[in-house]
Design a protein around this motif. Structure first.
Motif, PDB file in Angstrom:
ATOM      1  N   LYS A  89     -15.775  -4.884   8.081  1.00 20.54           N
ATOM      2  CA  LYS A  89     -17.011  -4.927   8.872  1.00 20.54           C
ATOM      3  C   LYS A  89     -16.990  -3.886   9.985  1.00 20.54           C
ATOM      4  CE  LYS A  89     -18.114  -9.748   8.065  1.00 20.54           C
ATOM      5  NZ  LYS A  89     -18.167 -11.101   8.637  1.00 20.54           N
ATOM      6  N   LEU A  90     -15.815  -3.647  10.574  1.00 21.54           N
ATOM      7  CA  LEU A  90     -15.708  -2.643  11.635  1.00 21.54           C
ATOM      8  C   LEU A  90     -15.931  -1.229  11.096  1.00 21.54           C
ATOM      9  CD1 LEU A  90     -12.651  -3.980  13.668  1.00 21.54           C
ATOM     10  CD2 LEU A  90     -15.015  -3.782  14.471  1.00 21.54           C
ATOM     11  N   GLY A  91     -15.545  -1.003   9.850  1.00 20.80           N
ATOM     12  CA  GLY A  91     -15.735   0.311   9.220  1.00 20.80           C
ATOM     13  C   GLY A  91     -15.058   1.416  10.005  1.00 20.80           C
ATOM     14  N   ASP A  92     -15.812   2.434  10.390  1.00 20.16           N
ATOM     15  CA  ASP A  92     -15.253   3.585  11.105  1.00 20.16           C
ATOM     16  C   ASP A  92     -14.789   3.241  12.516  1.00 20.16           C
ATOM     17  OD1 ASP A  92     -15.371   5.442   9.070  1.00 20.16           O
ATOM     18  OD2 ASP A  92     -17.407   6.079   9.581  1.00 20.16           O
ATOM     19  N   LYS A  93     -15.165   2.072  13.031  1.00 14.12           N
ATOM     20  CA  LYS A  93     -14.714   1.644  14.354  1.00 14.12           C
ATOM     21  C   LYS A  93     -13.353   0.952  14.294  1.00 14.12           C
ATOM     22  CE  LYS A  93     -19.394   1.166  16.029  1.00 14.12           C
ATOM     23  NZ  LYS A  93     -20.507   0.254  16.149  1.00 14.12           N
ATOM     24  N   SER A  94     -12.856   0.687  13.100  1.00 15.30           N
ATOM     25  CA  SER A  94     -11.559   0.041  12.915  1.00 15.30           C
ATOM     26  C   SER A  94     -10.434   0.987  13.316  1.00 15.30           C
ATOM     27  CB  SER A  94     -11.379  -0.354  11.441  1.00 15.30           C
ATOM     28  OG  SER A  94     -10.041  -0.710  11.172  1.00 15.30           O
ATOM     29  N   GLU A  95      -9.344   0.423  13.851  1.00 16.17           N
ATOM     30  CA  GLU A  95      -8.143   1.230  14.130  1.00 16.17           C
ATOM     31  C   GLU A  95      -7.529   1.722  12.819  1.00 16.17           C
ATOM     32  OE1 GLU A  95      -5.348  -0.866  16.557  1.00 16.17           O
ATOM     33  OE2 GLU A  95      -6.794  -1.176  18.167  1.00 16.17           O
ATOM     34  N   ARG A  96      -7.904   1.104  11.733  1.00 18.37           N
ATOM     35  CA  ARG A  96      -7.407   1.472  10.411  1.00 18.37           C
ATOM     36  C   ARG A  96      -8.514   2.132   9.586  1.00 18.37           C
ATOM     37  NH1 ARG A  96      -5.268  -3.526  11.935  1.00 18.37           N
ATOM     38  NH2 ARG A  96      -3.003  -3.614  11.846  1.00 18.37           N
ATOM     39  N   ALA A  97      -9.415   2.830  10.242  1.00 16.45           N
ATOM     40  CA  ALA A  97     -10.598   3.409   9.591  1.00 16.45           C
ATOM     41  C   ALA A  97     -10.271   4.248   8.348  1.00 16.45           C
ATOM     42  CB  ALA A  97     -11.419   4.216  10.591  1.00 16.45           C
ATOM     43  N   PRO A  98      -9.237   5.103   8.349  1.00 16.12           N
ATOM     44  CA  PRO A  98      -8.963   5.861   7.123  1.00 16.12           C
ATOM     45  C   PRO A  98      -8.630   4.953   5.935  1.00 16.12           C
ATOM     46  CG  PRO A  98      -7.872   6.887   8.988  1.00 16.12           C
ATOM     47  CD  PRO A  98      -8.402   5.563   9.467  1.00 16.12           C
ATOM     48  N   TYR A  99      -7.889   3.885   6.203  1.00 16.13           N
ATOM     49  CA  TYR A  99      -7.546   2.939   5.137  1.00 16.13           C
ATOM     50  C   TYR A  99      -8.779   2.154   4.719  1.00 16.13           C
ATOM     51  CZ  TYR A  99      -4.941  -0.844   2.788  1.00 16.13           C
ATOM     52  OH  TYR A  99      -4.460  -1.750   1.888  1.00 16.13           O
ATOM     53  N   VAL A 100      -9.605   1.748   5.674  1.00 17.17           N
ATOM     54  CA  VAL A 100     -10.839   1.015   5.382  1.00 17.17           C
ATOM     55  C   VAL A 100     -11.761   1.873   4.515  1.00 17.17           C
ATOM     56  CG1 VAL A 100     -12.942   0.066   6.420  1.00 17.17           C
ATOM     57  CG2 VAL A 100     -10.700  -0.505   7.386  1.00 17.17           C
ATOM     58  N   ARG A 101     -11.913   3.152   4.868  1.00 15.95           N
ATOM     59  CA  ARG A 101     -12.756   4.045   4.057  1.00 15.95           C
ATOM     60  C   ARG A 101     -12.228   4.127   2.631  1.00 15.95           C
ATOM     61  NH1 ARG A 101     -13.217   6.836   8.934  1.00 15.95           N
ATOM     62  NH2 ARG A 101     -11.446   8.187   8.517  1.00 15.95           N
ATOM     63  N   TYR A 102     -10.900   4.217   2.492  1.00 17.13           N
ATOM     64  CA  TYR A 102     -10.298   4.252   1.156  1.00 17.13           C
ATOM     65  C   TYR A 102     -10.625   2.970   0.392  1.00 17.13           C
ATOM     66  CZ  TYR A 102      -6.745   3.730  -2.436  1.00 17.13           C
ATOM     67  OH  TYR A 102      -6.114   3.500  -3.621  1.00 17.13           O
ATOM     68  N   LEU A 103     -10.440   1.817   1.038  1.00 21.59           N
ATOM     69  CA  LEU A 103     -10.714   0.544   0.367  1.00 21.59           C
ATOM     70  C   LEU A 103     -12.171   0.435  -0.065  1.00 21.59           C
ATOM     71  CD1 LEU A 103      -8.672  -1.937   2.585  1.00 21.59           C
ATOM     72  CD2 LEU A 103      -8.088  -1.100   0.288  1.00 21.59           C
ATOM     73  N   GLY A 109     -12.778  -5.018  -8.875  1.00 23.44           N
ATOM     74  CA  GLY A 109     -11.698  -5.295  -9.813  1.00 23.44           C
ATOM     75  C   GLY A 109     -10.422  -4.544  -9.524  1.00 23.44           C
ATOM     76  N   SER A 110     -10.458  -3.628  -8.549  1.00 21.94           N
ATOM     77  CA  SER A 110      -9.265  -2.823  -8.280  1.00 21.94           C
ATOM     78  C   SER A 110      -8.440  -3.341  -7.106  1.00 21.94           C
ATOM     79  CB  SER A 110      -9.644  -1.360  -8.055  1.00 21.94           C
ATOM     80  OG  SER A 110     -10.544  -1.254  -6.987  1.00 21.94           O
ATOM     81  N   MET A 111      -8.956  -4.307  -6.355  1.00 26.78           N
ATOM     82  CA  MET A 111      -8.213  -4.876  -5.229  1.00 26.78           C
ATOM     83  C   MET A 111      -7.219  -5.911  -5.768  1.00 26.78           C
ATOM     84  SD  MET A 111      -9.430  -3.474  -2.427  1.00 26.78           S
ATOM     85  CE  MET A 111      -9.703  -4.430  -0.969  1.00 26.78           C
ATOM     86  N   PRO A 112      -6.019  -5.991  -5.200  1.00 24.33           N
ATOM     87  CA  PRO A 112      -4.992  -6.908  -5.724  1.00 24.33           C
ATOM     88  C   PRO A 112      -5.452  -8.352  -5.885  1.00 24.33           C
ATOM     89  CG  PRO A 112      -4.019  -5.433  -4.131  1.00 24.33           C
ATOM     90  CD  PRO A 112      -5.502  -5.183  -4.100  1.00 24.33           C
ATOM     91  N   GLY A 113      -6.317  -8.839  -5.018  1.00 24.94           N
ATOM     92  CA  GLY A 113      -6.791 -10.213  -5.138  1.00 24.94           C
ATOM     93  C   GLY A 113      -7.630 -10.449  -6.380  1.00 24.94           C
ATOM     94  N   GLU A 114      -8.113  -9.376  -6.997  1.00 31.96           N
ATOM     95  CA  GLU A 114      -8.927  -9.478  -8.207  1.00 31.96           C
ATOM     96  C   GLU A 114      -8.101  -9.267  -9.474  1.00 31.96           C
ATOM     97  OE1 GLU A 114     -13.167  -7.717  -6.788  1.00 31.96           O
ATOM     98  OE2 GLU A 114     -11.502  -6.290  -6.767  1.00 31.96           O
ATOM     99  N   TRP A 115      -6.806  -8.952  -9.310  1.00 33.12           N
ATOM    100  CA  TRP A 115      -5.942  -8.703 -10.457  1.00 33.12           C
ATOM    101  C   TRP A 115      -5.561 -10.012 -11.143  1.00 33.12           C
ATOM    102  CZ3 TRP A 115      -1.814  -5.090  -7.832  1.00 33.12           C
ATOM    103  CH2 TRP A 115      -2.425  -3.894  -7.456  1.00 33.12           C
ATOM    104  N   SER A 116      -5.055  -9.889 -12.352  1.00 33.03           N
ATOM    105  CA  SER A 116      -4.536 -11.054 -13.065  1.00 33.03           C
ATOM    106  C   SER A 116      -3.282 -11.554 -12.359  1.00 33.03           C
ATOM    107  CB  SER A 116      -4.200 -10.677 -14.513  1.00 33.03           C
ATOM    108  OG  SER A 116      -3.077  -9.796 -14.527  1.00 33.03           O
ATOM    109  N   THR A 117      -2.894 -12.796 -12.641  1.00 33.34           N
ATOM    110  CA  THR A 117      -1.680 -13.362 -12.049  1.00 33.34           C
ATOM    111  C   THR A 117      -0.458 -12.524 -12.427  1.00 33.34           C
ATOM    112  OG1 THR A 117      -2.656 -15.566 -12.076  1.00 33.34           O
ATOM    113  CG2 THR A 117      -0.253 -15.445 -11.894  1.00 33.34           C
ATOM    114  N   ALA A 118      -0.413 -12.085 -13.680  1.00 35.91           N
ATOM    115  CA  ALA A 118       0.724 -11.257 -14.133  1.00 35.91           C
ATOM    116  C   ALA A 118       0.799  -9.954 -13.344  1.00 35.91           C
ATOM    117  CB  ALA A 118       0.603 -10.972 -15.630  1.00 35.91           C
ATOM    118  N   ALA A 119      -0.351  -9.321 -13.096  1.00 39.27           N
ATOM    119  CA  ALA A 119      -0.369  -8.067 -12.329  1.00 39.27           C
ATOM    120  C   ALA A 119       0.043  -8.314 -10.887  1.00 39.27           C
ATOM    121  CB  ALA A 119      -1.755  -7.432 -12.388  1.00 39.27           C
TER     122      ALA A 119
END
Length: 133
Positions: A89-103, A109-119
């Motif tokens: 939600k913070l987006g570019d105002k986040s202290e982690r903005a480069p990582y947020v932009r990447y995410l 389907g590419s975020m770890p929480g969306e992966w299969s249990t095996a993955a």
């Protein structure tokens, strides 16, 4: 997305490093349907990655987590989800903005929480499972 801001942000930390032969960006540059990730650069001026080379060293402070020590408890990880939502939600105002932009460039389907249990188990094993701080 070319990931240069993310690489510079990681390298700006005293404990951060990305091998000079790596790039962050689309698997197939220019193809917006391909996934974003960390890939070996195919340019003529990139050097080979040798056995024992550090590929990437991401400082813990750059990660979005549960604000505490790593825990294998599924309920403890809820705090990480809240923190991730806050950072997104913070987006570019986040202290982690480069990582947020990447995410935010990742397709569903590419975020770890969306992966299969095996993955997810494989990923956890690769990270050292119970050896994390």
């Amino acid at each position: 997305y070319n990931g240069l801001d993310l690489i510079e942000w990681i390298k700006s930390h005293p404990n951060g490093d990305i091998h000079p032969s790596l790039r962050i960006g689309r698997e197939r540059p220019g193809d917006p349907t391909s996934i974003n990730g960390l890939f070996v650069a195919s340019s003529s001026n990139s050097s080979p990655i040798e056995k024992g080379d550090v590929i990437a060293q991401i400082p813990w402070e750059h990660l979005i987590g549960p604000d505490g020590k790593y825990s294998n408890s599924k309920y403890f990880s809820c705090r990480a989800i809240y923190n991730l939502a806050k950072e997104l939600k913070l987006g570019d105002k986040s202290e982690r903005a480069p990582y947020v932009r990447y995410l935010l460039t990742q397709p569903r389907g590419s975020m770890p929480g969306e992966w299969s249990t095996a993955a997810q188990n494989f990923f956890s094993d690769m990270l050292g499972r119970d050896e994390l701080p």
